[in-house]
Design a protein around this motif. Structure first.
Motif, PDB file in Angstrom:
ATOM      1  N   HIS A 113     -25.778   4.203  32.459  1.00  0.00           N
ATOM      2  CA  HIS A 113     -24.505   3.718  32.991  1.00  0.00           C
ATOM      3  C   HIS A 113     -23.424   3.590  31.927  1.00  0.00           C
ATOM      4  N   SER A 114     -23.123   4.711  31.299  1.00  0.00           N
ATOM      5  CA  SER A 114     -21.980   4.773  30.397  1.00  0.00           C
ATOM      6  C   SER A 114     -20.722   4.971  31.253  1.00  0.00           C
ATOM      7  N   PRO A 115     -19.563   4.627  30.695  1.00  0.00           N
ATOM      8  CA  PRO A 115     -18.330   4.752  31.490  1.00  0.00           C
ATOM      9  C   PRO A 115     -18.115   6.158  32.074  1.00  0.00           C
ATOM     10  N   ARG A 116     -18.267   7.195  31.262  1.00  0.00           N
ATOM     11  CA  ARG A 116     -17.968   8.532  31.794  1.00  0.00           C
ATOM     12  C   ARG A 116     -19.045   9.022  32.755  1.00  0.00           C
ATOM     13  N   ASN A 117     -20.299   8.611  32.536  1.00  0.00           N
ATOM     14  CA  ASN A 117     -21.320   8.949  33.528  1.00  0.00           C
ATOM     15  C   ASN A 117     -20.965   8.332  34.890  1.00  0.00           C
ATOM     16  N   LEU A 118     -20.581   7.074  34.864  1.00  0.00           N
ATOM     17  CA  LEU A 118     -20.250   6.387  36.121  1.00  0.00           C
ATOM     18  C   LEU A 118     -18.994   6.966  36.755  1.00  0.00           C
ATOM     19  N   LEU A 119     -18.045   7.343  35.928  1.00  0.00           N
ATOM     20  CA  LEU A 119     -16.811   7.935  36.452  1.00  0.00           C
ATOM     21  C   LEU A 119     -17.113   9.256  37.167  1.00  0.00           C
ATOM     22  N   LEU A 120     -17.954  10.084  36.559  1.00  0.00           N
ATOM     23  CA  LEU A 120     -18.292  11.354  37.214  1.00  0.00           C
ATOM     24  C   LEU A 120     -19.099  11.112  38.489  1.00  0.00           C
ATOM     25  N   ALA A 121     -19.949  10.085  38.472  1.00  0.00           N
ATOM     26  CA  ALA A 121     -20.685   9.737  39.695  1.00  0.00           C
ATOM     27  C   ALA A 121     -19.709   9.286  40.788  1.00  0.00           C
ATOM     28  N   LEU A 122     -18.694   8.539  40.379  1.00  0.00           N
ATOM     29  CA  LEU A 122     -17.655   8.112  41.328  1.00  0.00           C
ATOM     30  C   LEU A 122     -16.942   9.326  41.923  1.00  0.00           C
ATOM     31  N   VAL A 123     -16.589  10.282  41.074  1.00  0.00           N
ATOM     32  CA  VAL A 123     -15.930  11.500  41.559  1.00  0.00           C
ATOM     33  C   VAL A 123     -16.830  12.226  42.559  1.00  0.00           C
ATOM     34  N   GLY A 124     -18.118  12.242  42.271  1.00  0.00           N
ATOM     35  CA  GLY A 124     -19.063  12.853  43.201  1.00  0.00           C
ATOM     36  C   GLY A 124     -19.049  12.171  44.558  1.00  0.00           C
ATOM     37  N   GLU A 125     -18.982  10.865  44.555  1.00  0.00           N
ATOM     38  CA  GLU A 125     -18.976  10.138  45.828  1.00  0.00           C
ATOM     39  C   GLU A 125     -17.660  10.320  46.577  1.00  0.00           C
ATOM     40  N   VAL A 126     -16.553  10.401  45.844  1.00  0.00           N
ATOM     41  CA  VAL A 126     -15.270  10.674  46.491  1.00  0.00           C
ATOM     42  C   VAL A 126     -15.316  12.056  47.148  1.00  0.00           C
ATOM     43  N   GLY A 127     -16.018  12.977  46.512  1.00  0.00           N
ATOM     44  CA  GLY A 127     -16.199  14.295  47.114  1.00  0.00           C
ATOM     45  C   GLY A 127     -16.974  14.215  48.421  1.00  0.00           C
ATOM     46  N   GLU A 128     -18.026  13.411  48.432  1.00  0.00           N
ATOM     47  CA  GLU A 128     -18.803  13.280  49.671  1.00  0.00           C
ATOM     48  C   GLU A 128     -17.984  12.604  50.774  1.00  0.00           C
ATOM     49  N   LEU A 129     -17.187  11.625  50.375  1.00  0.00           N
ATOM     50  CA  LEU A 129     -16.290  10.970  51.331  1.00  0.00           C
ATOM     51  C   LEU A 129     -15.306  11.992  51.914  1.00  0.00           C
ATOM     52  N   SER A 130     -14.772  12.843  51.053  1.00  0.00           N
ATOM     53  CA  SER A 130     -13.798  13.843  51.513  1.00  0.00           C
ATOM     54  C   SER A 130     -14.421  14.839  52.486  1.00  0.00           C
ATOM     55  N   GLU A 131     -15.700  15.141  52.247  1.00  0.00           N
ATOM     56  CA  GLU A 131     -16.366  16.107  53.135  1.00  0.00           C
ATOM     57  C   GLU A 131     -16.407  15.609  54.583  1.00  0.00           C
ATOM     58  N   LEU A 132     -16.429  14.294  54.754  1.00  0.00           N
ATOM     59  CA  LEU A 132     -16.461  13.754  56.119  1.00  0.00           C
ATOM     60  C   LEU A 132     -15.151  13.987  56.864  1.00  0.00           C
ATOM     61  N   PHE A 133     -14.088  14.219  56.119  1.00  0.00           N
ATOM     62  CA  PHE A 133     -12.764  14.376  56.730  1.00  0.00           C
ATOM     63  C   PHE A 133     -12.244  15.816  56.645  1.00  0.00           C
ATOM     64  N   GLN A 134     -13.033  16.737  56.040  1.00  0.00           N
ATOM     65  CA  GLN A 134     -12.428  17.991  55.616  1.00  0.00           C
ATOM     66  C   GLN A 134     -12.055  18.989  56.713  1.00  0.00           C
ATOM     67  N   TRP A 135     -12.835  19.100  57.764  1.00  0.00           N
ATOM     68  CA  TRP A 135     -12.502  20.119  58.768  1.00  0.00           C
ATOM     69  C   TRP A 135     -11.910  19.536  60.039  1.00  0.00           C
ATOM     70  N   ARG A 136     -11.421  18.341  60.001  1.00  0.00           N
ATOM     71  CA  ARG A 136     -11.052  17.634  61.220  1.00  0.00           C
ATOM     72  C   ARG A 136      -9.576  17.703  61.582  1.00  0.00           C
ATOM     73  N   GLY A 137      -8.727  18.257  60.729  1.00  0.00           N
ATOM     74  CA  GLY A 137      -7.297  18.098  60.965  1.00  0.00           C
ATOM     75  C   GLY A 137      -6.970  16.621  60.874  1.00  0.00           C
ATOM     76  N   GLU A 138      -5.810  16.246  61.372  1.00  0.00           N
ATOM     77  CA  GLU A 138      -5.403  14.849  61.247  1.00  0.00           C
ATOM     78  C   GLU A 138      -6.344  13.945  62.038  1.00  0.00           C
ATOM     79  N   VAL A 139      -6.719  12.833  61.444  1.00  0.00           N
ATOM     80  CA  VAL A 139      -7.641  11.873  62.063  1.00  0.00           C
ATOM     81  C   VAL A 139      -6.869  10.578  62.337  1.00  0.00           C
ATOM     82  N   PRO A 140      -6.796  10.150  63.603  1.00  0.00           N
ATOM     83  CA  PRO A 140      -6.062   8.912  63.898  1.00  0.00           C
ATOM     84  C   PRO A 140      -6.791   7.667  63.384  1.00  0.00           C
ATOM     85  N   ARG A 141      -6.031   6.607  63.171  1.00  0.00           N
ATOM     86  CA  ARG A 141      -6.633   5.331  62.786  1.00  0.00           C
ATOM     87  C   ARG A 141      -7.648   4.895  63.833  1.00  0.00           C
ATOM     88  N   GLY A 142      -8.702   4.280  63.391  1.00  0.00           N
ATOM     89  CA  GLY A 142      -9.749   3.830  64.306  1.00  0.00           C
ATOM     90  C   GLY A 142     -10.774   4.910  64.603  1.00  0.00           C
TER      91      GLY A 142
END
Lengths: 156, 156, 156, 156
Positions: A53-82
């Motif tokens: 758990h060095s800072p840059r290791n954790l930062l890259l892991a964070l970037v990886g998770e942001v990528g996975e989060l983005s994949e949930l929204f990637q092919w949907r077009g605009e997504v309404p609140r809720g």
């Protein structure tokens, strides 16, 4: 005490194991950033994973998770609140990815010596000074001003 | 009440305005995710900015902030825990970027109807079951196993 | 020869200095990934910057540029293809951010010893085998299938 | 002609199907950005997937791929150039993730009407003017100057 047990103790008995979304209208669970930080620190310590758990290791892991989060929204077009139309498993998956980003962020702040909750409150206060309500509300220039303000803010 | 004032009320009087890092040994400020969520919701409402806070807008703003966070670490080579040699302004800047990521993450969870604190506790509990202490600690295969476990985890 | 001069030599004389968008219908400039790689390698060498170009430094710089790219799209809601309504300076800015991502990607591949063009062609061929035209086209399950296929693909 | 077949035609017969890394000393395959753009456009058209390829959909897909790329580097600490110790399958995986980022980047530029190769050459030329060789080389202030210059550059 293992941090899994600790997490279970904080989670109320009545929590449904199937969902990160409480019944509509339910208050949020009062979880502090410090509690999450401590749970994660003991999780890493128990497994002898502090060495990873060095800072840059954790930062890259964070970037990886942001990528996975983005994949949930990637092919949907605009997504309404809720998220109308999202299935319970999709919502559950979203909760997990949001949690993963949060957990790495909290851990990164910890190993960097930053009090994340304090930093967030100070940033909110700074934002309030930067974007006074009267100057921002009801202006026809709102969208543009907001964009420019954000762009400006991104440089500070 | 404006959320700037609200943030100031939560911040203790003695907080140094210059730094996100409390004096060494100080306890973390007990800030809940729900408090941050409420402060941000009122911030957006006061400025009539809810119209901009769609899930994908917030997600892209989050990605932008992760980019700014990464820039702080990009040319430094490996950075040890505790950030030895970083100046106070650099640490302050880091606190702001970490805060920006957190604030957009909390806001994104809010407009998606996810209780982020609850989701984080549940993920910690799930991680504890997935990586039992005895199986992970003290193994010479630790690094590899951790990587494989993480890779596996990224698919779930 | 300095790589700035080299870049100018590759750029056709008639290129407008104001825009990354050629006149509609113009063919794309035939730029190879290898040319970009060589230009960047000499750029770094000329400035004695190779010392900063470690894989993880470049990766974090790439993440930073992806963040800047995302900021251009963050408050806009859905953006149609062709970007109707974007001003020439906005388009120019977009071209620069896309270029920044590409340049760090090419440099990262270089220091990792990967032939990026070859890797891209091989990935296209692999994708073509994975998603046969007949199985994908005209199905009412297209959107879902595409998502699932992508999700599956992200694990490989 | 299917773009898979087209990709195979561009790939030389002698290309090893197992690796993105050519034999050491081999020249890079001369692949232009325009060729990749055309191959991807026909790939999407053949499958009726143009409907999914809006700018923000592609941008989020790109972020997802950057996340997968980051995961390959996340628990390794500093990684030297040339990736000593990485196995052939790890290098192959890296080539695929780099390719995925490139392919979405090329596609995003296409649907936005940006000539990516031209934009990259122009950015290189601009960078050469911004960082003159004499001012950057051999200075003891190099590292700091580079960081500041980059930080400044990130605002333009």
């Amino acid at each position: 005490m293992d941090q899994g047990a600790a997490a279970r103790e904080i989670l109320p008995e009545a929590t449904s194991p199937q969902t990160a979304a409480p019944p509509a209208g339910d208050p949020l669970l009062p979880v502090t950033l410090g509690e999450l930080q401590e749970l994660q620190a003991s999780f890493a310590k128990d497994r002898d994973w502090d060495q990873f758990h060095s800072p840059r290791n954790l930062l890259l892991a964070l970037v990886g998770e942001v990528g996975e989060l983005s994949e949930l929204f990637q092919w949907r077009g605009e997504v309404p609140r809720g998220l109308p139309g999202w299935t319970p498993p999709e919502r559950e998956h979203l909760g997990e990815e949001l949690a993963d980003v949060l957990l790495y962020l909290v851990r990164l702040a910890d190993v960097c010596g930053v009090d994340l909750g304090r930093a967030a409150l100070r940033k909110l206060e700074k934002n309030a000074q930067k974007y006074p309500v009267d100057a921002c509300r009801g202006s026809s220039q709102k969208y543009t001003a907001y964009q420019e303000a954000e762009a400006e803010g991104s440089k500070s």
